[in-house]
Design a protein around this motif. Structure first.
Motif, PDB file in Angstrom:
ATOM      1  N   VAL A   1       1.099  -5.376 -11.517  1.00  0.00           N
ATOM      2  CA  VAL A   1       2.388  -5.863 -10.996  1.00  0.00           C
ATOM      3  C   VAL A   1       2.354  -5.920  -9.472  1.00  0.00           C
ATOM      4  O   VAL A   1       2.784  -6.916  -8.861  1.00  0.00           O
ATOM      5  CB  VAL A   1       3.530  -4.946 -11.474  1.00  0.00           C
ATOM      6  CG1 VAL A   1       4.865  -5.391 -10.867  1.00  0.00           C
ATOM      7  CG2 VAL A   1       3.618  -4.961 -12.992  1.00  0.00           C
ATOM      8  N   LEU A   2       1.862  -4.858  -8.848  1.00  0.00           N
ATOM      9  CA  LEU A   2       1.800  -4.824  -7.388  1.00  0.00           C
ATOM     10  C   LEU A   2       0.883  -5.912  -6.843  1.00  0.00           C
ATOM     11  O   LEU A   2       1.196  -6.554  -5.833  1.00  0.00           O
ATOM     12  CB  LEU A   2       1.312  -3.448  -6.920  1.00  0.00           C
ATOM     13  CG  LEU A   2       2.239  -2.263  -7.184  1.00  0.00           C
ATOM     14  CD1 LEU A   2       1.544  -0.956  -6.836  1.00  0.00           C
ATOM     15  CD2 LEU A   2       3.526  -2.401  -6.387  1.00  0.00           C
ATOM     16  N   ARG A   3      -0.232  -6.118  -7.511  1.00  0.00           N
ATOM     17  CA  ARG A   3      -1.170  -7.148  -7.077  1.00  0.00           C
ATOM     18  C   ARG A   3      -0.541  -8.535  -7.160  1.00  0.00           C
ATOM     19  O   ARG A   3      -0.680  -9.356  -6.255  1.00  0.00           O
ATOM     20  CB  ARG A   3      -2.415  -7.086  -7.957  1.00  0.00           C
ATOM     21  CG  ARG A   3      -3.517  -8.062  -7.562  1.00  0.00           C
ATOM     22  CD  ARG A   3      -4.330  -7.511  -6.442  1.00  0.00           C
ATOM     23  NE  ARG A   3      -5.406  -8.395  -6.071  1.00  0.00           N
ATOM     24  CZ  ARG A   3      -6.274  -8.134  -5.118  1.00  0.00           C
ATOM     25  NH1 ARG A   3      -6.191  -7.012  -4.440  1.00  0.00           N
ATOM     26  NH2 ARG A   3      -7.221  -8.983  -4.818  1.00  0.00           N
ATOM     27  N   GLU A   4       0.170  -8.779  -8.250  1.00  0.00           N
ATOM     28  CA  GLU A   4       0.820 -10.083  -8.426  1.00  0.00           C
ATOM     29  C   GLU A   4       1.893 -10.306  -7.366  1.00  0.00           C
ATOM     30  O   GLU A   4       1.998 -11.411  -6.801  1.00  0.00           O
ATOM     31  CB  GLU A   4       1.440 -10.161  -9.826  1.00  0.00           C
ATOM     32  CG  GLU A   4       2.083 -11.500 -10.136  1.00  0.00           C
ATOM     33  CD  GLU A   4       2.697 -11.537 -11.522  1.00  0.00           C
ATOM     34  OE1 GLU A   4       3.366 -12.527 -11.839  1.00  0.00           O
ATOM     35  OE2 GLU A   4       2.516 -10.555 -12.284  1.00  0.00           O
ATOM     36  N   GLU A   5       2.677  -9.268  -7.074  1.00  0.00           N
ATOM     37  CA  GLU A   5       3.712  -9.391  -6.041  1.00  0.00           C
ATOM     38  C   GLU A   5       3.102  -9.642  -4.670  1.00  0.00           C
ATOM     39  O   GLU A   5       3.636 -10.446  -3.885  1.00  0.00           O
ATOM     40  CB  GLU A   5       4.568  -8.118  -6.018  1.00  0.00           C
ATOM     41  CG  GLU A   5       5.421  -7.930  -7.258  1.00  0.00           C
ATOM     42  CD  GLU A   5       6.175  -6.618  -7.243  1.00  0.00           C
ATOM     43  OE1 GLU A   5       5.898  -5.793  -6.324  1.00  0.00           O
ATOM     44  OE2 GLU A   5       7.014  -6.380  -8.127  1.00  0.00           O
TER      45      GLU A   5
ATOM     46  N   ILE B   1       0.842  -1.202   0.000  1.00  0.00           N
ATOM     47  CA  ILE B   1       0.000   0.000   0.000  1.00  0.00           C
ATOM     48  C   ILE B   1       0.876   1.251   0.000  1.00  0.00           C
ATOM     49  O   ILE B   1       0.573   2.236  -0.698  1.00  0.00           O
ATOM     50  CB  ILE B   1      -0.954  -0.005   1.210  1.00  0.00           C
ATOM     51  CG1 ILE B   1      -2.007  -1.102   1.061  1.00  0.00           C
ATOM     52  CG2 ILE B   1      -1.639   1.350   1.364  1.00  0.00           C
ATOM     53  CD1 ILE B   1      -2.890  -1.272   2.279  1.00  0.00           C
ATOM     54  N   ALA B   2       1.959   1.228   0.768  1.00  0.00           N
ATOM     55  CA  ALA B   2       2.871   2.374   0.808  1.00  0.00           C
ATOM     56  C   ALA B   2       3.468   2.628  -0.579  1.00  0.00           C
ATOM     57  O   ALA B   2       3.557   3.784  -1.027  1.00  0.00           O
ATOM     58  CB  ALA B   2       3.974   2.119   1.827  1.00  0.00           C
ATOM     59  N   ILE B   3       3.875   1.565  -1.267  1.00  0.00           N
ATOM     60  CA  ILE B   3       4.429   1.713  -2.618  1.00  0.00           C
ATOM     61  C   ILE B   3       3.362   2.219  -3.578  1.00  0.00           C
ATOM     62  O   ILE B   3       3.607   3.123  -4.401  1.00  0.00           O
ATOM     63  CB  ILE B   3       5.007   0.368  -3.104  1.00  0.00           C
ATOM     64  CG1 ILE B   3       6.177  -0.054  -2.214  1.00  0.00           C
ATOM     65  CG2 ILE B   3       5.453   0.460  -4.555  1.00  0.00           C
ATOM     66  CD1 ILE B   3       6.693  -1.455  -2.494  1.00  0.00           C
ATOM     67  N   ALA B   4       2.152   1.647  -3.483  1.00  0.00           N
ATOM     68  CA  ALA B   4       1.066   2.053  -4.373  1.00  0.00           C
ATOM     69  C   ALA B   4       0.693   3.521  -4.174  1.00  0.00           C
ATOM     70  O   ALA B   4       0.427   4.245  -5.142  1.00  0.00           O
ATOM     71  CB  ALA B   4      -0.150   1.161  -4.125  1.00  0.00           C
TER      72      ALA B   4
END
Length: 295
Positions: A250-254, A233-236
């Motif tokens: 990409v974030l969801r997959e990670e 969440i912080a990255i997003a």
């Protein structure tokens, strides 16, 4: 003269910063969520009053219809139970439940009420119904705003949890600048302060507990999954605020890969440490002092 010029420059710079901040619609999310909370509180209070008020006339209905929205619609459809129309009730409840309501209405222990009293009760039910529809509209509005202003946060946290995080911290910029450790415990301030005061019971998650990855996991996995979720969440939030590009896939997959690793690595709860109790020590009596001197 210098001080006056410096003051004018500072005021102009402040105005520019305010205009830039207002351009972003994340503050609309903050205000909408706060309105949503107030509306829900009002609905809860008025619904409780409606149950008590209409329960004077038809107390058995609350036992049969537990969902608040269905209860309000049923009250509007029934009105005076002596004039109950089955076809009207079928529009808001399923057939089996309607049969039970009709049967209960025929043997109800409630008292008869005057027509004027029933009009006031139905007015209250109408107000609650209006507020419920308004709440649903605000929820749709928040979901639309989140999809536009914070698509990456929405993809990771979901529109509801994401909007709640933005509201708690005060805006998307603050969320983007916040560390993952803070995001993890947002909404658990009381538990955090209690931990800082006593040193016991550190909170593992705040509002992100509502995410299905967290509350749907076993207790011994929740802290690790909450930490991984807060990190993403912080990255997003940083991507949404500073660049605006869509990297949600990409974030969801990670995140899914990390959650899978945690669940595979910790399938069972950790073994409890056995506390070895030491036998109680008998208190030693002080040795008697020898009396010296003449007897």
């Amino acid at each position: 003269e210098y001080e006056r010029a410096a003051r004018e420059v500072a005021m102009a710079a402040t105005e520019v910063l305010i205009r830039e901040a207002v351009k972003r619609r994340d503050q609309m999310i903050v205000q909408a969520v706060r309105v949503l909370d107030e509306v829900q509180k009002t609905i809860n209070a008025l619904y409780s009053r409606l149950v008590d008020w209409y329960g004077i006339h038809f107390p058995e209905l609350k036992e049969l219809v537990e969902d608040p929205e269905d209860y309000v619609r049923a009250v509007q459809a029934i009105g005076d139970r002596s004039r109950l129309r089955r076809e009207e009730l079928l529009k808001v409840l399923d057939r089996k439940l309607v049969d039970r309501v009709v049967e209960a209405a025929g043997r109800s222990l409630g008292v008869e009420v005057a027509e004027e009293d029933m009009e006031r009760i139905l007015e209250l039910a109408g107000v609650i119904r209006f507020l419920m529809d308004y709440r649903d509209g605000i929820q749709r509005y928040v979901r639309q705003l989140m999809a536009v202003e914070a698509p990456n946060v929405t993809a990771i946290a979901g529109p509801t949890v994401g909007a709640r995080l933005i509201t708690l911290i005060g805006g998307l910029e603050r969320l983007a600048r916040a560390p993952a450790s803070l995001i993890q415990v947002l909404g658990a301030e009381k538990a955090l302060f209690r931990f800082l005061r006593t040193g016991r019971g550190a909170p593992k998650h705040g509002v992100i507990f509502q995410h299905p990855y967290v509350h749907g996991s076993p207790k011994w996995q929740r802290g690790k999954i909450a930490r991984a979720l807060a990190t993403k969440i912080a990255i997003a939030a940083k991507i949404d605020y500073f660049s605006g590009e869509d990297r949600s896939a990409v974030l969801r997959e990670e995140l899914e890969r990390r959650v899978k690793e945690i669940r595979e690595k910790y399938p069972k709860p950790p073994a409890r440490k056995e506390v070895v109790r030491q036998p109680a020590r008998q208190p030693q009596r002080p040795a008697k002092k020898e009396r010296r001197g003449r007897r």
